[in-house]
Design a protein around this motif. Structure first.
Motif, PDB file in Angstrom:
ATOM      1  N   VAL A 302      26.116  46.424  46.092  1.00 32.71           N
ATOM      2  CA  VAL A 302      27.676  46.365  46.564  1.00 32.71           C
ATOM      3  C   VAL A 302      28.565  47.388  46.124  1.00 32.71           C
ATOM      4  CG1 VAL A 302      28.062  44.710  44.695  1.00 32.71           C
ATOM      5  CG2 VAL A 302      29.541  44.437  46.640  1.00 32.71           C
ATOM      6  N   GLY A 303      29.574  47.864  46.792  1.00 32.61           N
ATOM      7  CA  GLY A 303      30.427  48.791  46.261  1.00 32.61           C
ATOM      8  C   GLY A 303      31.491  47.972  45.333  1.00 32.61           C
ATOM      9  N   LEU A 304      31.663  48.405  44.139  1.00 30.44           N
ATOM     10  CA  LEU A 304      32.367  47.826  43.206  1.00 30.44           C
ATOM     11  C   LEU A 304      33.808  48.131  43.082  1.00 30.44           C
ATOM     12  CD1 LEU A 304      29.793  47.317  40.464  1.00 30.44           C
ATOM     13  CD2 LEU A 304      30.466  45.994  41.931  1.00 30.44           C
ATOM     14  N   ILE A 305      33.972  49.421  43.424  1.00 25.65           N
ATOM     15  CA  ILE A 305      35.567  49.932  43.471  1.00 25.65           C
ATOM     16  C   ILE A 305      35.804  50.662  44.451  1.00 25.65           C
ATOM     17  CG2 ILE A 305      35.495  50.501  40.801  1.00 25.65           C
ATOM     18  CD1 ILE A 305      35.353  53.337  41.471  1.00 25.65           C
ATOM     19  N   THR A 306      37.185  50.696  44.768  1.00 25.72           N
ATOM     20  CA  THR A 306      37.769  51.397  46.067  1.00 25.72           C
ATOM     21  C   THR A 306      37.557  52.751  46.068  1.00 25.72           C
ATOM     22  OG1 THR A 306      39.906  51.329  45.118  1.00 25.72           O
ATOM     23  CG2 THR A 306      39.329  49.398  46.696  1.00 25.72           C
ATOM     24  N   TYR A 307      37.882  53.555  46.903  1.00 27.24           N
ATOM     25  CA  TYR A 307      37.665  55.151  47.168  1.00 27.24           C
ATOM     26  C   TYR A 307      38.260  55.787  46.000  1.00 27.24           C
ATOM     27  CZ  TYR A 307      36.629  59.728  48.915  1.00 27.24           C
ATOM     28  OH  TYR A 307      36.357  60.760  49.297  1.00 27.24           O
ATOM     29  N   MET A 308      37.607  56.751  45.191  1.00 29.72           N
ATOM     30  CA  MET A 308      37.953  57.173  43.801  1.00 29.72           C
ATOM     31  C   MET A 308      38.760  58.475  44.185  1.00 29.72           C
ATOM     32  SD  MET A 308      34.783  57.499  44.494  1.00 29.72           S
ATOM     33  CE  MET A 308      34.017  59.114  45.239  1.00 29.72           C
ATOM     34  N   ARG A 309      39.215  58.942  45.328  1.00 35.00           N
ATOM     35  CA  ARG A 309      40.033  60.137  45.286  1.00 35.00           C
ATOM     36  C   ARG A 309      40.933  59.922  46.085  1.00 35.00           C
ATOM     37  NH1 ARG A 309      34.550  62.170  46.398  1.00 35.00           N
ATOM     38  NH2 ARG A 309      33.863  63.629  44.598  1.00 35.00           N
ATOM     39  N   THR A 310      42.171  59.851  45.506  1.00 32.27           N
ATOM     40  CA  THR A 310      43.490  59.174  46.005  1.00 32.27           C
ATOM     41  C   THR A 310      44.665  59.394  45.299  1.00 32.27           C
ATOM     42  OG1 THR A 310      44.648  56.980  46.641  1.00 32.27           O
ATOM     43  CG2 THR A 310      43.267  57.007  44.964  1.00 32.27           C
ATOM     44  N   ASP A 311      45.612  59.549  46.007  1.00 34.25           N
ATOM     45  CA  ASP A 311      47.089  59.925  45.147  1.00 34.25           C
ATOM     46  C   ASP A 311      47.908  58.677  45.412  1.00 34.25           C
ATOM     47  OD1 ASP A 311      47.003  62.606  44.535  1.00 34.25           O
ATOM     48  OD2 ASP A 311      47.272  63.208  46.809  1.00 34.25           O
ATOM     49  N   SER A 312      47.520  57.505  45.913  1.00 30.65           N
ATOM     50  CA  SER A 312      48.282  56.447  45.902  1.00 30.65           C
ATOM     51  C   SER A 312      48.238  55.252  45.078  1.00 30.65           C
ATOM     52  CB  SER A 312      47.874  55.889  47.428  1.00 30.65           C
ATOM     53  OG  SER A 312      48.668  54.544  47.748  1.00 30.65           O
ATOM     54  N   VAL A 313      49.149  54.647  44.874  1.00 31.70           N
ATOM     55  CA  VAL A 313      49.420  53.579  43.697  1.00 31.70           C
ATOM     56  C   VAL A 313      49.580  52.224  44.368  1.00 31.70           C
ATOM     57  CG1 VAL A 313      50.189  54.853  41.566  1.00 31.70           C
ATOM     58  CG2 VAL A 313      51.881  53.961  43.041  1.00 31.70           C
ATOM     59  N   ASN A 314      49.447  52.238  45.780  1.00 36.45           N
ATOM     60  CA  ASN A 314      49.543  51.184  46.412  1.00 36.45           C
ATOM     61  C   ASN A 314      48.413  50.060  46.389  1.00 36.45           C
ATOM     62  OD1 ASN A 314      52.273  51.900  47.411  1.00 36.45           O
ATOM     63  ND2 ASN A 314      51.171  53.265  49.184  1.00 36.45           N
TER      64      ASN A 314
END
Length: 784
Positions: A302-314
């Protein structure tokens, strides 16, 4: 027969997604990019609209074959690569390859995107497919073309002007400039001495410390007490004035709020993992990728975290609701703010900035997952989990206290002169309500936590406290600190150099190219790094300028949003860049490029002594090429730097020759330093010393190196044809035939040891003659 073929980048991601899809879906991996620019000149053609020539990446060609074969049995192709430019480009390249093979005829093509690998997210993506985004693909192609045009045109210039094997990059070079400029600041820094006076005091037998801030009614500046004699004299003066006690003249209490940090984006995750876990940026991204793609936690991956390449703090609304429910249940309603906390996203690119990095479910606590995670996975997951929890909790309330104490026995009324007033200030703080701090506190590079967390005993105005002693403390001003991985990432982000997915690559490239070394977790520029940086800043300043680099990144972002067309962006960059390359190739000599530093005159010979960079690193040179007598050369010792070595240190390198003894074969063994670095000499042969100190190496170690060299030489010769001058040798790139003038590779389908003399001669005759080396200094003389 599978109706749907889903393609992702990695087998781990494929395994996790397969778990969520039924029997009508086959999931396969492309193993990353399937196609890239041809690694040769002309792969990007500015003369024909920046046409780009691609080729299949050899190691992944079999995976493309497998996908093409599986597609024959499917009705639809679902491209589920990562939700960013690189992921979009992977899907597009795969589509182009399959189109060339005629494999797409009659097939439904869909692009599906998800930012977390969970049942709900995957099903939602499958239910709402879209087309390939040409804007994202164009932005990735534009970035790749720019990087290629810079690398394939600027790097060869560095080879000609400085030394072979160097490289320049569009974002790597400004990053190198940051490190080199910080080093120059450190070297130029003038240390200043200053002293402070601290009072060890006690109130109701509880000790505390206060610092002198005002002397005889005047506020003290940092350098007002600049030597030990002055400090000691003041200690005696103030001790006498106080007579064993200090008077509390002012107590200030304030309450302040400390708000939680935003949830992680790529750059802040890299910074915190560096500070708190000691992870490199590369390691952080590798472990985060594993957590994103899926880990088996007992009932499958199971994927444990969301996508790790992001500029967003939303954060998604569902995620915020889950967080608030969890906080209320585990920390109580009092830990929840009245409404969810929101954070401002600095990134302009809404397509790539989907969500912050967070756990896919906050109810999967780190302790619950610990048995299923590798130690580094657990540490990074715990960091992400805690930061995410904390960002939706109440602020912390901190009470700060500042107490002013005077050496006078009583304080005169207002309006009366402050002569004789010597004030010591004590500061401290108390956490009234920890709020989010009960879960997580953000790390800092320049922390002063000790002062901030000092707790003072109760005091009120008019109290008299015991003065135990007054201590003089010597200090020296400090230069700005060298960059850590965390602070370099922050600087890159602040200057707009690169994007989240590139920070780790930038940092690893600087180290791989030996432009910067990481020592004690701080970046030090190497000599070659500084020479390259000086050349680029002097001759290609616009292209290593921070603002220019940031504006170009903004243009790439605009392309990805469909606000700009990519070809004009490339044209605007290319023409002036090419013009500058051509101009500098003609106008800058190698001597100017390497920027030899004159150290002085050799007192023995009267010849000039200089330090410069060479093929094997920096070296000191006595004399010049124009002299009748040949110049003498000596490589620098480990730790010596071109910019700081002195004449005396340089001349000492030529006094090295050390006689070590004899080999078992009776060969005389000595050690010295030459133009190409330190070496051991035996008989009339040489062995380079790589990573060995010529000043301390012993005969035993030298003999080991000699034996290794003899063995390598023996293995190098495959076959010799007597009287012909032709040999077959093992070379760096495989076996080759040579007659001393021409070299020819041995074809892969031929065994080198079985070649006949005639076959060897044929290979040599078909090989081009060695190019004559151009004499250095010719251009310089011609100018005169």
């Amino acid at each position: 027969m599978s109706k749907n073929l889903v393609v992702v980048e990695s087998p781990a991601k494929a395994k996790t997604i397969k778990k969520y899809l039924g029997k009508d879906f086959e999931v396969m991996a492309s193993y990353g990019h399937v196609r890239d620019l041809m690694p040769k000149e002309g792969a990007v053609d500015p003369e024909h609209g920046f046409a780009m020539k691609y080729q299949v990446i050899e190691k992944n060609s079999r995976h493309v074959d497998a996908i093409a074969k599986a597609l024959k049995k499917a009705d639809a192709l679902l491209l589920a690569t990562d939700p960013d430019r690189e992921g979009e480009a992977i899907s597009w390249h795969l589509l182009e390859l399959l189109k060339e093979r005629g494999a797409l005829e009659g097939k439904s093509i869909k692009r599906v995107v998800f930012y977390e690998i969970t049942q709900q997210a995957v099903n939602e993506a499958i239910a709402h497919p879209r087309d390939i985004s040409s804007d994202l693909v164009n932005a990735q192609q534009a970035r790749r073309a720019l990087d290629y045009l810079v690398g394939f045109n600027l790097s060869p210039l560095l080879w000609k002007k400085i030394r072979r094997g160097l490289s320049a990059g569009r974002v790597q070079s400004p990053a190198l400039r940051l490190i080199c400029e910080r080093e120059k600041e450190i070297e130029a820094f003038k240390i200043q001495e200053y002293w402070t006076l601290e009072a060890d005091a006690a109130a109701s037998k509880h000790p505390f410390v206060a610092k002198l801030t005002h002397l005889d009614g005047h506020k003290l500046g940092q350098f007002d007490i600049d030597n030990g004699d002055r400090a000691q004299a003041l200690v005696e003066q103030l001790t006498k004035a106080a007579s064993g006690e200090l008077l509390v003249i002012k107590v200030e209490r304030k309450q302040r709020r400390r708000n939680p940090a935003a949830p992680f984006i790529t750059s802040t995750l890299q910074q915190e993992a560096s500070r708190k876990l000691g992870f490199s940026t590369k390691r952080t991204m590798s472990v985060a990728q594993q957590l994103y793609e899926g880990v088996d936690i007992g009932d499958g991956a199971v994927g444990l975290i969301t996508y790790m390449r992001t500029d967003s703090v939303n954060l998604a609304n569902e995620a915020v609701k889950e967080l608030r429910d969890f906080i209320a249940g585990h920390f109580g309603e009092k830990s929840l703010p009245a409404k969810p906390k929101t954070f401002k996203t600095r990134a302009k690119n809404a397509q790539e900035a989907h969500e912050a990095i967070r756990p896919t479910s906050v109810y999967r606590t780190p302790e619950e997952l610990k048995p299923h995670l590798k130690p580094e996975q657990f540490k990074l997951y715990q960091l992400i989990w805690r930061r995410t929890i904390a960002c939706q909790m109440n602020h912390a309330t901190i009470e700060t206290v500042a107490v002013d104490l005077d050496t006078r026995k009583s304080v005169p009324e207002k309006g009366v002169s402050n002569t004789g007033s010597n004030i010591f200030r004590a500061t401290g703080s108390t956490v009234v309500d920890p709020g989010f701090m009960a879960v997580y506190q953000e790390g800092r590079d320049d922390t002063k936590a000790e002062e901030e967390q000092r707790i003072l005993p109760p005091m009120k105005e008019g109290d008299r406290v015991e003065l135990v002693r007054i201590r003089p403390e010597q200090h020296f001003t400090e230069p700005p600190p060298r960059y850590t991985e965390a602070s370099l990432v922050r600087a890159l982000e602040e200057f707009g150099i690169g994007r989240p997915s590139t920070y780790a690559t930038i940092i690893s490239t600087l180290q791989q190219r030996s432009y910067a070394l990481l020592e004690n977790k701080r970046f030090h520029p190497t000599d070659v790094g500084r020479v390259v940086n000086r050349f680029l800043t002097e001759h290609f300043n616009p292209y290593v300028d921070y603002d220019f680099t940031a504006r170009l990144e903004d243009q790439l972002d605009a392309i990805s949003r469909g606000e700009k067309v990519w070809i004009p962006v490339l044209e605007e960059f290319w023409e002036p860049f090419l013009g500058r390359i051509q101009e500098k190739e003609q106008s800058v000599s190698r001597e100017e490029a390497v920027q030899a530093r004159e150290l002085g005159i050799d007192p023995k010979s009267g010849r000039p002594v200089s330090v410069r960079i060479g093929r094997y690193g920096p070296y000191v040179q006595i004399g010049s090429k124009e002299d009748e007598e040949k110049p003498r050369f000596a490589g620098l010792r480990p730790g010596q730097k071109m910019d700081t070595i002195t004449l005396e240190e340089g001349l000492a390198l030529f006094e090295l020759p050390r006689e070590l003894g004899f080999s078992p074969e009776g060969e005389k063994v000595s050690v010295n330093i030459g133009r190409f670095g330190p070496y051991v000499k035996y008989d009339n042969k040489y062995v380079s010393l790589r990573g060995e100190d010529p000043y301390t190496i012993a005969l035993e170690r030298a003999l080991e190196l000699i034996q290794e060299k003899k063995q390598a030489d023996a293995n190098r010769v495959i076959k010799v044809f007597p009287d012909s001058g032709i040999q077959i040798l093992n070379g760096r790139y495989g076996p080759y035939v040579t007659d001393g003038e021409r070299n020819a590779r041995v074809p892969k389908d031929q065994a080198p040891e079985k070649l006949s003399l005639e076959q060897a001669q044929t290979l040599i005759n078909e090989a081009p003659a060695k190019r004559a080396r151009r004499k250095t200094g010719t251009r310089k003389k011609a100018k005169g």
